[in-house]
Design a protein around this motif. Structure first.
Motif, short mmCIF file in Angstrom:
data_model
loop_
_atom_site.label_atom_id
_atom_site.label_comp_id
_atom_site.label_asym_id
_atom_site.label_seq_id
_atom_site.Cartn_x
_atom_site.Cartn_y
_atom_site.Cartn_z
N UNK A 19 -5.12 3.93 -4.07
CA UNK A 19 -4.73 2.53 -3.91
C UNK A 19 -5.83 1.62 -4.43
N UNK A 46 -0.67 11.99 -6.86
CA UNK A 46 0.04 11.38 -5.72
C UNK A 46 1.24 12.20 -5.28
N UNK A 81 9.24 -1.37 5.74
CA UNK A 81 10.14 -2.47 5.37
C UNK A 81 11.00 -2.77 6.58
N UNK A 89 0.84 -1.20 0.00
CA UNK A 89 0.00 0.00 0.00
C UNK A 89 0.87 1.25 0.00
N UNK A 109 4.02 1.42 -1.10
CA UNK A 109 4.77 1.50 -2.35
C UNK A 109 3.88 1.99 -3.49
N UNK A 110 2.67 1.45 -3.57
CA UNK A 110 1.82 1.75 -4.73
C UNK A 110 1.03 3.04 -4.57
N UNK A 111 1.15 3.71 -3.41
CA UNK A 111 0.55 5.05 -3.31
C UNK A 111 1.62 6.12 -3.42
N UNK A 161 -6.37 7.99 -1.93
CA UNK A 161 -4.94 7.93 -2.23
C UNK A 161 -4.66 7.15 -3.51
#
Lengths: 246, 316
Positions: free
Chosen positions: B50, B73, B86, A87, A89-91, B48
Motif C-alpha cells: 500500500x 498481492x 463498504x 487501503x 481496494x488498493x491492496x 502489503x
C-alpha cells in the motif's frame, strides 16, 4: 487484459450496488428529473415558444450538471479514504488505474441513466410536433460526454481530500471555469480586451465543444476534446492517489 | 515466504520505519509488537504494497512488491487496521466483490464465499447491510475477505482490536490453526495474544526492531526469569531467608507481597544454576526444616516487563 476488464467490471458493479443500496441514487435521480423538467418547461418557456424542440433543455443542461455532477463525483475517492476502504481496494491484486476507471465508469453509467430517464421530454415533443430527432440524439450524446468530463474533474478533486464538501466546492469551481471560458458573455468581453487570447481560452471550454452537439453536429474533434479531458483528469486522479501513499 | 530487507520509510523529516529486516517462513506466526506509533502499521502497509518504501525491498513468495505487485498481492490476504468495509453493502455482496477481485467466478466463487462464511460464523447476517452490524461481525466480515482465497500469506493489523474476550480467543485460535501451513504476520499491543498465538515475536520501537525471538526467549530476558517464587505458611520470612541465603546457587533473596497481600519470597539463582535446580534445592531444604510450602514456582519471566524495558513510552 481479460483480467483487467473483469476487475474494472467488478469494481463498477460494486460501486453501483453501493449507489442503489443507499438513498443517494434515488434522491439524485428525482432531483435531476424535477430540475430538468422545471428548467425546460418553466424557465425555458417550452409551451409559450410553440416550437417542437428540446433546445431549452440542452441549453440548461450544462448549468444543471455544474452542481449535480460534482455531487456525484465528490464521494468517489474521498469516501474511500475516509472509510479506509481505499487501503482494502488498493491492496487487492488490482492496479490503481483499474480501480480509478472502474469507479469512474460506474458513476458515468449512473449519470447516463439519469439523463436517459428524461425521455418523457422526447416523447412529449414528438407527440406535440415534429422535432428534429437527430438533433435530440446528438444533444444527448453531448450531454453524456459533458457529464463524463465534469465527473472526471470530480474524481480528481475527490482524490485530493477526504472532506466531501471541499471536494464538491473545488470541482464546481473547476467546472465553472470550463463553462465560462466559452460562455458567450465572457468570450464577448474577451473579444474587446484581448482578442488574440480568445481562441486559446475558448478552446479549453466544454461549451465550445458542446455547442455543436447541441445544434445536431457530432464533430470528431469535439468528441476527442471530451475524451482527452476525461483521460487527463483521471490520470491526475492516479497521480494524486499515488502521491498520498508515497 | 516473506522477505523484508532494510525497509525504510519516512514522512517528511520523520522516519517512521528505519531499516527493518525480517523473514517469515511457512508455518510461522510472527507477532508484531510495539507501542502505538512505533511503525507497525506503516511496516505492514509496505509489506502489503500500500505504501511504497523509500528504501529496501519486500519480496513475497519470490515476487518483488514493487516490480511484480499483482503477483505478490495474489498470494496474500490483508486485514487492515480497524477492518474497513463498504458500509452500504450487504455482507454477501461485499464477499462476492472480494471473491471476484481475487479471480473467482461461478461455482468456485460460491464455494469460496460459503467456506469463509462458515469459518467466520457470518451465516446469520449474510444478507444484512454492513452498517447495521456489531463491531464483532464487521471485524469478522473483513477477516473473511482476507482469507477468501485461502492465501499462503496472511497479514493482519490488530486483528483482535475491539472484540470481546470470547471473540479474541476465537481469532487467536484461528490464527494459531492457520499458522500451521501459512506464513502469518499480525500486529498487536496485547501481550498475552503474542504468547497465545505466535511462534516468533518482533518488537518494534520508534521505527526500529529492538527484539526478535520466540516468546520464550523474550520472556527469558526478564529480570525475574528463572527466579523461584516461594510462599511458606508455617515459618517467618526472616527465618527462611537466613536458611536459604547461604545455599550454593542462591544469588539474592527478595521479599514482596502479592495482590492479595500475602508475603512471598523471590529467590534469584546464580548464573550457572540450571533450569529447575534451584526449585529442587529449595524443596529439599524445606523438607529438612519442616516448612509448610504453599507455593513454589519457577518464574518464566513476564513479557510485559521485557516490553517496558526495551521500548520507550511516549508519555515519558
Amino acid at each position: 487484459m481479460n483480467e483487467a476488464i473483469r476487475h474494472i467490471r467488478t469494481i463498477s458493479k460494486r460501486e453501483l450496488i453501493s449507489y442503489f443500496s443507499s438513498p443517494v441514487a434515488y434522491v439524485f435521480i428525482v432531483i435531476f428529473l424535477i430540475l430538468c423538467g422545471f428548467f425546460t418547461l418553466n424557465i425555458g418557456r417550452f409551451f409559450e415558444s410553440n416550437q417542437a424542440t428540446l433546445a431549452a433543455f440542452f441549453f440548461y443542461l450544462p448549468w444543471l450538471y455544474l452542481f449535480l455532477v460534482p455531487a456525484i463525483g465528490m464521494r468517489l475517492w474521498s469516501e474511500e479514504r475516509r472509510m479506509g476502504t481505499m487501503e482494502l481496494l488498493l491492496t487487492m491484486p488490482v492496479t490503481s488505474w483499474r480501480a480509478i476507471l472502474g469507479k469512474f465508469l460506474a458513476s458515468w453509467l449512473f449519470l447516463a441513466l439519469a439523463l436517459v430517464l428524461t425521455f418523457p421530454l422526447v416523447i412529449t415533443v414528438n407527440y406535440l410536433g415534429d422535432p428534429d430527432n437527430g438533433m435530440i440524439v446528438s444533444g444527448y450524446v453531448g450531454g453524456i460526454l459533458l457529464s463524463g468530463g465534469f465527473l472526471a474533474v470530480g474524481s480528481m478533486t475527490s482524490a485530493l481530500t477526504r472532506n466531501q464538501v471541499v471536494s464538491f466546492i473545488l470541482s464546481v469551481i473547476i467546472c465553472l471555469f470550463l463553462i465560462l471560458a466559452g460562455f458567450a458573455p465572457v468570450t464577448e468581453m474577451l473579444e474587446d480586451k484581448v482578442p488574440w487570447l480568445i481562441d486559446l481560452v475558448s478552446s479549453f471550454s466544454v461549451m465550445t465543444h458542446y455547442y455543436g452537439m447541441q445544434r445536431g453536429v457530432i464533430n470528431l474533434r469535439d468528441v476527442i476534446f471530451f475524451l482527452s479531458l476525461i483521460v487527463f483528469a483521471l490520470f491526475c486522479t492516479g497521480v494524486i492517489i499515488r502521491s498520498h501513499r508515497a | 515466504m516473506i522477505n523484508v530487507d532494510n525497509l525504510t520509510k519516512s514522512f517528511g523529516s520523520k522516519v517512521a520505519v528505519d531499516n527493518v529486516s525480517f523473514n517469515v517462513e511457512r508455518g510461522e506466526v510472527l507477532g508484531f509488537l510495539g507501542p502505538n506509533g512505533a511503525g507497525k502499521s506503516t511496516t505492514m502497509r509496505m509489506v502489503t504494497g500500500y505504501f511504497p518504501p523509500n528504501d529496501g525491498s519486500v519480496v513475497i513468495g519470490g515476487f518483488n512488491m514493487v516490480e511484480n505487485a499483482l503477483e505478490a498481492r495474489r498470494l496474500m490476504g490483508y486485514l487492515p487496521e480497524n477492518g474497513p468495509l463498504y458500509a452500504d453493502m450487504t455482507v454477501y455482496n461485499f464477499l462476492d466483490f472480494a471473491a471476484e477481485l481475487r479471480g473467482f467466478s461461478g461455482i468456485e466463487k460460491r464455494k469460496a464465499i460459503h467456506r469463509v462464511v462458515e469459518m467466520c460464523f457470518l451465516e446469520s447476517v449474510l444478507h444484512q447491510s454492513i452498517d447495521t452490524l456489531s463491531k464483532g461481525y464487521r471485524h469478522r466480515t473483513c477477516f473473511a475477505q482476507a482469507v477468501i482465497h485461502d492465501p499462503d500469506i496472511l497479514i493482519m493489523d490488530e486483528p483482535t482490536d475491539g472484540l470481546d474476550p470470547n471473540q479474541k480467543h476465537e481469532i487467536r485460535m484461528l490464527i494459531k490453526r492457520m499458522g500451521e501451513n501459512k506464513a502469518i504476520i499480525f500486529s498487536t499491543h496485547i501481550l498475552e495474544e503474542v504468547e497465545a498465538a505466535c511462534s516468533r515475536v518482533i518488537i518494534i520501537d520508534r521505527g526500529k526492531i529492538v527484539a526478535n525471538g520466540t516468546p520464550a526467549e523474550l520472556k527469558g530476558r526478564s529480570p525475574i526469569a528463572g527466579a523461584v517464587r516461594l510462599r511458606v505458611g508455617s515459618h517467618a520470612l526472616e527465618q527462611i531467608k537466613e536458611q536459604l541465603s547461604p545455599l550454593p546457587g542462591v544469588r539474592r533473596l527478595e521479599a514482596f507481597k502479592d495482590e492479595a497481600g500475602r508475603e512471598l519470597l523471590r529467590v534469584f539463582p546464580q548464573k550457572e544454576t540450571g533450569d529447575g535446580e534451584l526449585a529442587s534445592l529449595i524443596s529439599e531444604t524445606a523438607k529438612k526444616s519442616d516448612w509448610r510450602i504453599e507455593e513454589l514456582h519457577t518464574e518464566e519471566g513476564r513479557l510485559d516487563e521485557v516490553f517496558r524495558d526495551i521500548t520507550i513510552s511516549d508519555t515519558e
